[in-house]
Enzyme design. Structure first.
Site, PDB file in Angstrom:
ATOM      1  N   VAL A  11     -11.979   8.957   6.145  1.00 55.74           N
ATOM      2  CA  VAL A  11     -11.713   9.751   7.345  1.00 55.74           C
ATOM      3  C   VAL A  11     -10.333  10.363   7.154  1.00 55.74           C
ATOM      4  O   VAL A  11      -9.507   9.850   6.401  1.00 55.74           O
ATOM      5  CB  VAL A  11     -11.790   8.917   8.650  1.00 55.74           C
ATOM      6  CG1 VAL A  11     -13.221   8.465   8.908  1.00 55.74           C
ATOM      7  CG2 VAL A  11     -10.851   7.729   8.613  1.00 55.74           C
ATOM      8  N   SER A  12     -10.086  11.474   7.829  1.00 50.28           N
ATOM      9  CA  SER A  12      -8.857  12.224   7.590  1.00 50.28           C
ATOM     10  C   SER A  12      -7.615  11.657   8.266  1.00 50.28           C
ATOM     11  O   SER A  12      -6.500  11.947   7.863  1.00 50.28           O
ATOM     12  CB  SER A  12      -9.041  13.677   8.024  1.00 50.28           C
ATOM     13  OG  SER A  12     -10.038  14.270   7.226  1.00 50.28           O
ATOM     14  N   SER A  13      -7.805  10.851   9.313  1.00 49.02           N
ATOM     15  CA  SER A  13      -6.632  10.315  10.004  1.00 49.02           C
ATOM     16  C   SER A  13      -6.933   8.929  10.566  1.00 49.02           C
ATOM     17  O   SER A  13      -8.095   8.529  10.686  1.00 49.02           O
ATOM     18  CB  SER A  13      -6.207  11.251  11.141  1.00 49.02           C
ATOM     19  OG  SER A  13      -7.167  11.235  12.173  1.00 49.02           O
ATOM     20  N   GLN A  16      -9.413   8.660  13.526  1.00 48.47           N
ATOM     21  CA  GLN A  16     -10.848   8.835  13.326  1.00 48.47           C
ATOM     22  C   GLN A  16     -11.515   7.499  12.996  1.00 48.47           C
ATOM     23  O   GLN A  16     -10.890   6.588  12.462  1.00 48.47           O
ATOM     24  CB  GLN A  16     -11.109   9.848  12.219  1.00 48.47           C
ATOM     25  CG  GLN A  16     -10.701  11.255  12.607  1.00 48.47           C
ATOM     26  CD  GLN A  16     -10.950  12.237  11.485  1.00 48.47           C
ATOM     27  OE1 GLN A  16     -10.670  11.949  10.325  1.00 48.47           O
ATOM     28  NE2 GLN A  16     -11.470  13.397  11.836  1.00 48.47           N
TER      29      GLN A  16
END
Length: 99
Positions: A11-13, A16
């Site tokens: 996941v990007s962050s 998330q």
């Protein structure tokens, strides 16, 4: 013959949630210790868990990834697939295998 089965989720962050990806990998019977997950951008491959995973992969291993965008964001960085020593490489699409 498949030697070991692995999974990769990203996941990007940190805000998330990776649960859908991990659940999809579990459905495919990927053992929990063999699921590697990063909470980081997919702009490049400078990710700690991705690097750990690549070091463990051997010819004959099976790697599941929910979708190609979980592995890398840009099409031009996807050429790395030629360098992974796998006989089987599968993406999960709607819980079905898409090779």
């Amino acid at each position: 013959m498949v030697l070991k089965t692995y999974g990769y989720a990203r996941v990007s962050s940190t805000e998330q949630n990776e649960e859908r990806q991990v659940a999809a990998l579990s459905i495919k019977s990927v053992p929990s210790p063999n699921i590697f997950m990063d909470k980081q951008s997919g702009k490049d491959f400078e990710r700690p868990q991705y690097k750990r995973l690549v070091k463990k992969l051997r010819p004959g291993d099976l790697l599941y990834i929910k979708s190609i965008d979980r592995l890398c964001r840009k099409v031009k960085t996807r050429g790395f697939l030629r360098n992974i020593p796998l006989s089987s490489f599968s993406f999960l699409c709607n819980e079905e295998i898409c090779s």
